[in-house]
Design a protein around this motif. Structure first.
Motif, mmCIF file in Angstrom:
data_model
loop_
_atom_site.group_PDB
_atom_site.id
_atom_site.type_symbol
_atom_site.label_atom_id
_atom_site.label_comp_id
_atom_site.label_asym_id
_atom_site.label_seq_id
_atom_site.Cartn_x
_atom_site.Cartn_y
_atom_site.Cartn_z
ATOM 1 N N VAL A 2 45.883 31.040 45.210
ATOM 2 C CA VAL A 2 46.014 32.153 45.940
ATOM 3 C C VAL A 2 46.266 33.291 44.835
ATOM 4 C CG1 VAL A 2 47.436 31.074 47.981
ATOM 5 C CG2 VAL A 2 48.542 31.778 46.026
ATOM 6 N N SER A 3 45.869 33.162 43.751
ATOM 7 C CA SER A 3 45.920 34.359 42.898
ATOM 8 C C SER A 3 44.780 35.318 43.051
ATOM 9 C CB SER A 3 45.532 33.690 41.299
ATOM 10 O OG SER A 3 45.628 34.993 40.549
ATOM 11 N N THR A 4 45.140 36.738 42.874
ATOM 12 C CA THR A 4 44.306 37.502 43.191
ATOM 13 C C THR A 4 43.824 38.231 41.668
ATOM 14 O OG1 THR A 4 45.999 38.954 43.761
ATOM 15 C CG2 THR A 4 44.726 37.952 45.525
ATOM 16 N N ARG A 5 44.214 37.964 40.862
ATOM 17 C CA ARG A 5 43.928 38.725 39.458
ATOM 18 C C ARG A 5 42.440 38.399 39.178
ATOM 19 N NH1 ARG A 5 45.075 37.315 33.779
ATOM 20 N NH2 ARG A 5 44.607 39.230 32.602
ATOM 21 N N PRO A 6 41.931 39.738 39.092
ATOM 22 C CA PRO A 6 40.479 39.465 38.769
ATOM 23 C C PRO A 6 39.879 39.167 37.330
ATOM 24 C CG PRO A 6 41.031 41.957 38.662
ATOM 25 C CD PRO A 6 42.248 41.263 39.065
ATOM 26 N N ALA A 7 38.858 38.645 37.123
ATOM 27 C CA ALA A 7 38.098 38.072 36.024
ATOM 28 C C ALA A 7 38.242 39.183 34.909
ATOM 29 C CB ALA A 7 37.063 37.110 36.169
ATOM 30 N N VAL A 17 18.743 46.293 49.990
ATOM 31 C CA VAL A 17 19.148 44.977 50.328
ATOM 32 C C VAL A 17 19.063 44.088 48.967
ATOM 33 C CG1 VAL A 17 18.736 42.899 51.641
ATOM 34 C CG2 VAL A 17 19.188 44.957 52.921
ATOM 35 N N PRO A 18 17.819 44.223 48.277
ATOM 36 C CA PRO A 18 17.959 43.334 47.225
ATOM 37 C C PRO A 18 18.783 43.844 46.031
ATOM 38 C CG PRO A 18 15.585 43.886 47.766
ATOM 39 C CD PRO A 18 16.662 44.818 48.761
ATOM 40 N N PHE A 19 18.976 45.049 45.956
ATOM 41 C CA PHE A 19 20.079 45.695 45.014
ATOM 42 C C PHE A 19 21.380 45.152 45.311
ATOM 43 C CE2 PHE A 19 23.211 49.095 44.266
ATOM 44 C CZ PHE A 19 23.148 48.930 42.628
ATOM 45 N N LEU A 20 21.781 45.218 46.364
ATOM 46 C CA LEU A 20 23.315 44.786 46.982
ATOM 47 C C LEU A 20 23.330 43.309 46.852
ATOM 48 C CD1 LEU A 20 23.961 46.836 50.024
ATOM 49 C CD2 LEU A 20 25.019 47.121 47.631
ATOM 50 N N LEU A 21 22.143 42.567 46.790
ATOM 51 C CA LEU A 21 22.124 40.908 46.858
ATOM 52 C C LEU A 21 22.333 40.761 45.645
ATOM 53 C CD1 LEU A 21 19.449 39.452 48.652
ATOM 54 C CD2 LEU A 21 21.612 38.693 48.886
ATOM 55 N N THR A 22 21.975 41.484 44.608
ATOM 56 C CA THR A 22 22.178 41.137 42.945
ATOM 57 C C THR A 22 23.650 41.277 42.633
ATOM 58 O OG1 THR A 22 21.436 43.215 42.512
ATOM 59 C CG2 THR A 22 20.053 41.606 42.174
ATOM 60 N N LEU A 23 24.443 42.242 43.205
ATOM 61 C CA LEU A 23 25.829 42.776 42.980
ATOM 62 C C LEU A 23 26.739 41.736 44.038
ATOM 63 C CD1 LEU A 23 25.401 46.473 42.058
ATOM 64 C CD2 LEU A 23 25.962 44.316 40.628
ATOM 65 N N ALA A 24 26.237 41.075 45.021
ATOM 66 C CA ALA A 24 27.094 40.381 45.794
ATOM 67 C C ALA A 24 27.825 39.222 45.377
ATOM 68 C CB ALA A 24 26.390 40.185 46.987
ATOM 69 N N VAL A 25 29.255 39.340 45.642
ATOM 70 C CA VAL A 25 30.175 38.059 45.129
ATOM 71 C C VAL A 25 30.378 37.270 46.210
ATOM 72 C CG1 VAL A 25 32.272 37.689 44.104
ATOM 73 C CG2 VAL A 25 31.090 39.635 43.272
ATOM 74 N N PHE A 26 29.943 35.774 46.115
ATOM 75 C CA PHE A 26 30.220 35.038 47.192
ATOM 76 C C PHE A 26 31.186 34.112 47.072
ATOM 77 C CE2 PHE A 26 25.792 36.241 47.347
ATOM 78 C CZ PHE A 26 25.634 36.937 48.532
ATOM 79 N N THR A 27 31.686 33.750 45.823
ATOM 80 C CA THR A 27 32.863 33.000 45.432
ATOM 81 C C THR A 27 33.648 33.926 44.311
ATOM 82 O OG1 THR A 27 31.360 31.908 43.938
ATOM 83 C CG2 THR A 27 31.770 30.647 45.908
ATOM 84 N N LYS A 28 34.865 34.337 44.904
ATOM 85 C CA LYS A 28 35.601 34.795 43.900
ATOM 86 C C LYS A 28 36.232 34.211 42.955
ATOM 87 C CE LYS A 28 38.234 39.332 44.013
ATOM 88 N NZ LYS A 28 39.107 39.997 44.814
ATOM 89 N N VAL A 29 36.162 34.325 41.575
ATOM 90 C CA VAL A 29 37.028 33.743 40.545
ATOM 91 C C VAL A 29 38.124 34.640 40.281
ATOM 92 C CG1 VAL A 29 36.694 32.802 38.091
ATOM 93 C CG2 VAL A 29 34.758 32.661 39.803
ATOM 94 N N THR A 30 39.128 34.085 39.984
ATOM 95 C CA THR A 30 40.561 34.794 39.988
ATOM 96 C C THR A 30 41.036 34.007 38.658
ATOM 97 O OG1 THR A 30 41.542 33.592 41.617
ATOM 98 C CG2 THR A 30 40.998 35.856 42.034
ATOM 99 N N LEU A 31 42.155 34.647 38.109
ATOM 100 C CA LEU A 31 42.720 34.481 36.849
ATOM 101 C C LEU A 31 44.208 34.071 37.107
ATOM 102 C CD1 LEU A 31 41.229 36.298 33.980
ATOM 103 C CD2 LEU A 31 40.282 34.156 34.668
ATOM 104 N N ILE A 32 44.784 32.985 36.448
ATOM 105 C CA ILE A 32 46.181 32.802 36.622
ATOM 106 C C ILE A 32 46.605 32.905 35.037
ATOM 107 C CG2 ILE A 32 48.273 31.424 36.740
ATOM 108 C CD1 ILE A 32 46.533 29.952 39.021
#
Lengths: 173, 182
Positions: free
Chosen positions: A55-60, B30-45
């Protein structure tokens, strides 16, 4: 007869392309892409690896990447150690990677220490670059804790103190 | 005025919108935005390594702290001296009746919602405290560990179903991890 024909020709209009429906699709697509537009740095997720969900939201952030995939450990895409075993219970590191310290992965430590000294040298030359000791650990969701612990410990010993764990956000993008 | 049979009617032509420039704009966008689209968001702990107390003052301060909170993640393979069953064991001086045990759920997964509720209970008694020690079994999977981290760091959506204002409230974000039996 010929006059009648010419009149019919004059009336015939050139057919036009109907682009209204195409425009509708484009508008919907545009809104969808604008919603998923992101400016935060994208992490290159290593192959053969499924990140855990959180559930973390901190961006990379931009930092050194240590990846623990299903079958190997790599640093910034450079493969270092092959893991043994398949399941959580059997997966382990080969005994040869430990020398004096039973928790220190020697090949990983050597590479990290090398990268750290290079980053520190760069920071000395350029005042705009600062070495903060940031490091991102991408690990497969089935990796057992004893391997994660050794990787964290080795990174800490090599001078990477700001450790981060990469996860997939379960919250809406 | 002419009779209707002799009147000439002009055909009104339908005015159409000129959409071609808009289409060309979309085709570029549309192609420009496709290149910058984020479909799976990686977050950090973030798990910064704990600082070692160096000065005498720091050591005294650590020794004076009476509060402690430990979460044990017990797996099936690691020997457990507390209960002998997999699950969570939460130990803190905030509890009067000793450590609390949270067994696996019916789906055979760790009870992170239960752990989250226990953490909230401890937090209510110790609002200023932020530190927790997670002691994990050797074979606990990384996904289970991350779920435990989530449950100790903030209120989970499962717990905040009836109290939406609680969602995301900080619990114990300063985590130290260790291996059971090490």
């Amino acid at each position: 007869m010929s006059r009648f024909k010419s009149k019919r020709r004059a009336r015939a209009q050139t057919p036009q392309l109907q682009i209204t429906s195409l425009l509708d699709i484009m508008t919907v697509l545009l809104f969808f892409l604008l919603k998923s537009f992101g400016t935060t740095p994208e992490l290159n997720i290593s192959k053969n690896l499924e990140l855990p969900k959180s559930v973390s939201t901190r961006p990379a952030v931009y930092a050194l990447n240590i990846a623990v995939s299903k079958n190997e450990i790599s640093v910034d895409g450079e493969s270092i150690i092959a893991l043994q075993g398949i399941s959580k219970e059997t997966k382990r590191l080969p005994q040869a990677v430990f020398r004096r310290d039973p928790d220190l992965i020697a090949p990983l430590f050597e590479l990290l220490a090398k990268k750290r000294s290079y980053a520190a040298k760069l920071a000395k030359r350029d005042p705009l670059i600062k070495f903060k000791g940031d490091c991102i650990i991408q690990a497969d969701q089935d990796t057992p804790f004893h391997i994660i612990k050794k990787v964290l410990y080795t990174a800490g010993q090599a001078g990477y103190l700001m450790l981060n764990v990469a996860t997939l956000s379960t919250k809406d993008i | 005025m002419r009779p209707p049979s002799q009147r000439s009617y002009r055909r009104k032509q339908e005015q159409e919108l000129e959409l071609t420039p808009m289409m060309s704009l979309f085709v570029g966008l549309v192609p420009f935005l496709l290149t910058l689209a984020v479909f799976t968001k990686v977050t950090l702990i973030s798990l910064p390594l704990p600082k070692v107390a160096q000065t005498e003052q720091e050591i005294r301060k650590v020794e004076k702290e009476k509060f402690y909170l430990r979460v044990y993640i017990i797996d099936r393979k690691t020997k457990n001296q507390v209960r002998g069953r997999p699950g969570f064991v939460v130990d803190s001086n905030a509890f009067r009746k000793g450590p609390k045990f949270l067994p696996l759920t019916k789906e055979k997964s760790y009870d992170t919602t239960g752990l989250n509720a226990v953490m909230l209970e401890v937090k209510k008694k110790n609002i200023k405290r932020k530190n927790v020690i997670i002691i994990s079994g050797k074979y606990v999977g990384f996904q289970d560990l991350v779920r435990t981290l989530d449950a100790t760091r903030e209120i989970l959506p499962e717990l905040a179903v009836n109290n939406p204002e609680l969602l995301g409230v900080e619990l114990f974000p300063d985590v130290i991890m260790d291996e059971a039996g090490s």
